[in-house]
Design a protein around this motif. Structure first.
Motif, PDB file in Angstrom:
ATOM      1  N   LEU A  84      -3.406   4.333  -2.297  1.00 47.82           N
ATOM      2  CA  LEU A  84      -4.496   4.715  -1.363  1.00 47.82           C
ATOM      3  C   LEU A  84      -4.928   6.067  -1.692  1.00 47.82           C
ATOM      4  O   LEU A  84      -4.057   6.932  -2.099  1.00 47.82           O
ATOM      5  CB  LEU A  84      -4.119   4.481  -0.071  1.00 47.82           C
ATOM      6  CG  LEU A  84      -3.971   3.178   0.527  1.00 47.82           C
ATOM      7  CD1 LEU A  84      -3.599   3.115   2.046  1.00 47.82           C
ATOM      8  CD2 LEU A  84      -5.395   2.273   0.351  1.00 47.82           C
ATOM      9  N   LEU A 111     -13.753   2.461  -1.432  1.00 47.23           N
ATOM     10  CA  LEU A 111     -12.456   1.852  -1.111  1.00 47.23           C
ATOM     11  C   LEU A 111     -12.668   0.548  -0.358  1.00 47.23           C
ATOM     12  O   LEU A 111     -11.848  -0.542  -0.803  1.00 47.23           O
ATOM     13  CB  LEU A 111     -11.735   2.617   0.091  1.00 47.23           C
ATOM     14  CG  LEU A 111     -10.634   2.329   0.691  1.00 47.23           C
ATOM     15  CD1 LEU A 111      -9.462   2.109  -0.358  1.00 47.23           C
ATOM     16  CD2 LEU A 111      -9.910   3.104   1.651  1.00 47.23           C
ATOM     17  N   SER A 151       0.777   5.637   0.494  1.00 49.27           N
ATOM     18  CA  SER A 151       0.063   6.630   0.661  1.00 49.27           C
ATOM     19  C   SER A 151       0.885   7.768   0.991  1.00 49.27           C
ATOM     20  O   SER A 151       2.369   7.695   0.789  1.00 49.27           O
ATOM     21  CB  SER A 151      -0.846   6.316   2.031  1.00 49.27           C
ATOM     22  OG  SER A 151      -1.636   7.288   2.694  1.00 49.27           O
ATOM     23  N   TYR A 166       0.752  -1.229   0.025  1.00 50.45           N
ATOM     24  CA  TYR A 166       0.137  -0.090   0.016  1.00 50.45           C
ATOM     25  C   TYR A 166       0.919   1.445   0.062  1.00 50.45           C
ATOM     26  O   TYR A 166       1.751   1.267   0.549  1.00 50.45           O
ATOM     27  CB  TYR A 166      -0.869  -0.035   1.080  1.00 50.45           C
ATOM     28  CG  TYR A 166      -1.968  -1.189   1.347  1.00 50.45           C
ATOM     29  CD1 TYR A 166      -3.065  -0.801   0.432  1.00 50.45           C
ATOM     30  CD2 TYR A 166      -1.856  -2.161   1.811  1.00 50.45           C
ATOM     31  CE1 TYR A 166      -4.135  -1.941   0.521  1.00 50.45           C
ATOM     32  CE2 TYR A 166      -2.663  -3.117   1.775  1.00 50.45           C
ATOM     33  CZ  TYR A 166      -4.065  -3.108   1.010  1.00 50.45           C
ATOM     34  OH  TYR A 166      -4.921  -3.818   1.063  1.00 50.45           O
ATOM     35  N   GLU A 209      -9.078   4.727   5.458  1.00 57.30           N
ATOM     36  CA  GLU A 209      -7.616   4.678   5.144  1.00 57.30           C
ATOM     37  C   GLU A 209      -6.701   4.156   6.020  1.00 57.30           C
ATOM     38  O   GLU A 209      -5.711   3.445   5.886  1.00 57.30           O
ATOM     39  CB  GLU A 209      -7.001   5.831   4.139  1.00 57.30           C
ATOM     40  CG  GLU A 209      -7.840   6.433   3.023  1.00 57.30           C
ATOM     41  CD  GLU A 209      -9.235   6.876   3.012  1.00 57.30           C
ATOM     42  OE1 GLU A 209      -9.800   6.809   2.078  1.00 57.30           O
ATOM     43  OE2 GLU A 209      -9.741   7.098   4.224  1.00 57.30           O
TER      44      GLU A 209
END
Length: 338
Positions: free
Chosen positions: A236, A213, A121, A119, A244
């Motif tokens: 993300l 999401l 971010s 992931y 999140e």
């Protein structure tokens, strides 16, 4: 059953702090994790016999312990990977990939062989999160990994970075909204290609098609079960909302993209405070780095949990995916998450 012991020997206390909780979390309940960071204590320790199942030792201290632990029962911590060593920059993940599976909890042993989900971010817009995510996918694919990139932003514009961007089909849009499991079967047919596969960008807001999401994450879970890919890079949404944060806390691999400003460093510090349940491997990519200016990311306490994997320097011209692949950019980050 007698308890087994894994011994970690390193004089780098910051490194040890960064891996300790992840290793303890991954080992079976009947496996004891023992850590030695002081050389004098190590010398005293070696004077008496101990039953050690496996030893993880900094190569700078190998000369003290080589006679006690054969090569088959030790792993070196080094500057780079090798047949008998792991890079210190890769954290606990690298160790868990190389250690005997019988020492790990069942779910961790299975995870070693599963599709890896990374992931990505950030804590603010304009730091290059999308390009770094695409670049990471490209780097992973370059190593021979079957790689898929998924952008979970509701407003998608990453086609700007691609050579001939495909568009999300109406069928895929409907499946993502109504049946993420079936969408996972469709992706092999409808994926865009850029050296890596990617879920084509939607021409509309994902939320306008009821693609949340949560549904994207269900889609990812279905892909992991299918095991069609070695790595899935999920970018993300930039807003660190409740969903999140929950996703980041449960991540196995998390890359945070940030510039070096004081504002971004403060926001990263706040984000770190909300990732108390994160037990994965985390890294920071410092984008748009300006070496002549102060790097505020270096000053924060989150650097132990999220070491700076690399700094990507600011250029006069906007960086492209081609620039990333022609240079050394993101090679270290890709190595860290493989």
């Amino acid at each position: 059953m007698a308890k087994e012991t894994v011994l970690v020997i390193s004089g780098n206390e910051e490194y040890v702090t960064g891996i300790e909780s992840r290793l303890a979390f991954a080992f079976r309940d009947d496996v004891t994790l023992q850590i030695i960071t002081d050389k004098n204590y190590l010398l005293e320790y070696l004077k008496t016999p101990h039953s050690i199942s496996f030893c993880i030792v900094d190569e700078m201290l190998l000369s003290y312990v080589a006679e006690y632990f054969p090569e088959s029962k030790r792993l070196l911590i080094s500057e780079e990977n090798g047949a008998d060593r792991v890079s210190r920059y890769e954290g606990a993940r690298a160790i868990l990939q190389r250690i005997d599976a019988h020492l790990l909890k069942e779910e961790m042993a299975v995870r070693k062989k599963a599709t890896h989900v990374v992931y990505v971010s950030s804590v603010g817009g304009g730091c290059g999160k999308t390009l770094m995510s695409l670049g990471l996918a490209a780097r992973l694919a370059e190593t021979g990994q079957r790689t898929l990139y998924i952008n979970a932003e509701s407003l998608q514009d990453f086609g700007y970075y691609l050579d001939d961007p495909a568009a999300m089909s109406g069928k895929m849009s409907v499946l993502l909204s109504a049946d993420p499991g079936t969408a996972a079967e469709e992706i092999l047919v409808s994926a865009g290609k850029q050296g890596f596969d990617y879920l084509p960008p939607s021409g509309h807001l994902l939320t306008s098609s009821e693609i949340t999401l949560e549904k994207i994450l269900d889609f990812v879970t279905s892909l992991v079960r299918r095991d069609d890919y070695d790595d899935i890079v999920v970018e993300l949404p930039g807003n660190a909302g409740e969903d999140e944060i929950a996703c980041m806390n449960s991540a196995e691999y998390l890359v945070l993209v940030s510039d070096q400003t004081e504002y971004s460093a403060r926001r990263l510090s706040r984000l770190n405070e909300n990732l108390r349940d994160f037990h994965g491997d985390g890294y920071i990519v410092c984008s748009k780095a300006e070496p002549e200016k102060e790097n505020h990311l270096m000053e924060q306490d989150f650097s132990v949990r999220f070491p700076i994997c690399e700094c990507v320097e600011q250029k006069n011209e906007p960086l492209t995916l081609k620039d990333i692949l022609e240079g050394e950019i993101l090679k270290r980050t890709a190595q860290a998450v493989i």
